[in-house]
Design a protein around this motif. Sequence first.
Motif, PDB file in Angstrom:
ATOM      1  N   THR A  59       0.905  -1.202  -0.172  1.00 37.75           N
ATOM      2  CA  THR A  59       0.263  -0.254   0.093  1.00 37.75           C
ATOM      3  C   THR A  59       1.056   1.381  -0.255  1.00 37.75           C
ATOM      4  O   THR A  59       1.660   1.290   0.396  1.00 37.75           O
ATOM      5  CB  THR A  59      -1.062   0.028   0.950  1.00 37.75           C
ATOM      6  N   LEU A  60       0.169   2.531  -0.416  1.00 40.22           N
ATOM      7  CA  LEU A  60       0.823   3.727  -0.584  1.00 40.22           C
ATOM      8  C   LEU A  60       0.315   4.482  -0.122  1.00 40.22           C
ATOM      9  O   LEU A  60      -1.433   5.041  -0.614  1.00 40.22           O
ATOM     10  CB  LEU A  60       1.386   4.092  -1.705  1.00 40.22           C
ATOM     11  N   VAL A  67       4.999  -2.849   3.078  1.00 41.76           N
ATOM     12  CA  VAL A  67       4.566  -4.059   2.684  1.00 41.76           C
ATOM     13  C   VAL A  67       4.606  -4.919   3.354  1.00 41.76           C
ATOM     14  O   VAL A  67       5.357  -4.888   4.555  1.00 41.76           O
ATOM     15  CB  VAL A  67       6.090  -4.452   1.789  1.00 41.76           C
ATOM     16  N   ARG A  68       3.310  -5.221   3.704  1.00 44.72           N
ATOM     17  CA  ARG A  68       2.988  -7.227   4.764  1.00 44.72           C
ATOM     18  C   ARG A  68       2.655  -8.273   3.761  1.00 44.72           C
ATOM     19  O   ARG A  68       2.476  -8.428   2.836  1.00 44.72           O
ATOM     20  CB  ARG A  68       2.109  -6.879   5.350  1.00 44.72           C
ATOM     21  N   GLY A  69       3.101  -8.948   4.763  1.00 47.11           N
ATOM     22  CA  GLY A  69       2.802 -10.777   3.796  1.00 47.11           C
ATOM     23  C   GLY A  69       2.950 -11.093   4.811  1.00 47.11           C
ATOM     24  O   GLY A  69       3.327 -11.401   6.357  1.00 47.11           O
ATOM     25  N   PHE A  95       8.438   2.009   3.796  1.00 42.74           N
ATOM     26  CA  PHE A  95       9.976   3.193   3.457  1.00 42.74           C
ATOM     27  C   PHE A  95       8.711   4.515   2.602  1.00 42.74           C
ATOM     28  O   PHE A  95       7.673   4.308   2.710  1.00 42.74           O
ATOM     29  CB  PHE A  95       9.990   2.200   1.855  1.00 42.74           C
ATOM     30  N   THR A  96       9.570   5.145   3.453  1.00 42.22           N
ATOM     31  CA  THR A  96       9.272   6.728   2.776  1.00 42.22           C
ATOM     32  C   THR A  96       9.551   7.429   1.643  1.00 42.22           C
ATOM     33  O   THR A  96      10.906   7.309   1.333  1.00 42.22           O
ATOM     34  CB  THR A  96       9.499   7.549   4.036  1.00 42.22           C
ATOM     35  N   PHE A 101       8.028   9.647  -7.353  1.00 43.19           N
ATOM     36  CA  PHE A 101       7.750   8.844  -7.819  1.00 43.19           C
ATOM     37  C   PHE A 101       6.125   9.133  -8.342  1.00 43.19           C
ATOM     38  O   PHE A 101       5.909   9.292  -7.435  1.00 43.19           O
ATOM     39  CB  PHE A 101       7.568   7.537  -6.784  1.00 43.19           C
ATOM     40  N   ASP A 102       6.091   7.998  -9.561  1.00 42.33           N
ATOM     41  CA  ASP A 102       4.998   8.159  -9.958  1.00 42.33           C
ATOM     42  C   ASP A 102       3.843   7.324  -9.763  1.00 42.33           C
ATOM     43  O   ASP A 102       4.264   5.659  -9.906  1.00 42.33           O
ATOM     44  CB  ASP A 102       4.884   7.976 -11.321  1.00 42.33           C
TER      45      ASP A 102
END
Length: 135
Positions: A59-60, A67-69, A95-96, A101-102
């Motif tokens: 998710t952003l 990131v989750r797993g 991560f920030t 970034f697009d």
Amino acid sequence: MTDQMTHTPETVEKTPAQAPETMAGGRIYQPLTDIVETDEGVTLMLEMPGVSAEDVDVTLEKRVLTVRGKIEGTHPEKLQLAYAEYGEGDYERAFTLSDDFDPDKIGASVSHGVLTVTLPRTAEAQPKKIAVTGS
């Protein structure tokens, strides 16, 4: 001290034990990550053994990429674990990101226990080649 260990079922402890736990009692690990930067963007490669594509959540939100797993236990049902060096649990890392970034072009894929996340730069943030002329 030798590598040979003897344990009774009452004294079994999992290692490593320094990871936070979930509400259900499972561990949460920060996956080891390699980061590769190119002119086009950044690629993250996160080690997440045992996690399938269906069990990954990327998710952003407000420039924070999370990131989750989730992993299912791999212990055989009718066997009792005597000793474990491999710690099982879920994965989570954040991560920030900069504004370079697009967000609409971020991609992710899982292969052989490695999650690869591609973060393309916006067209404005990509380096531009300046032509040099001679006189």
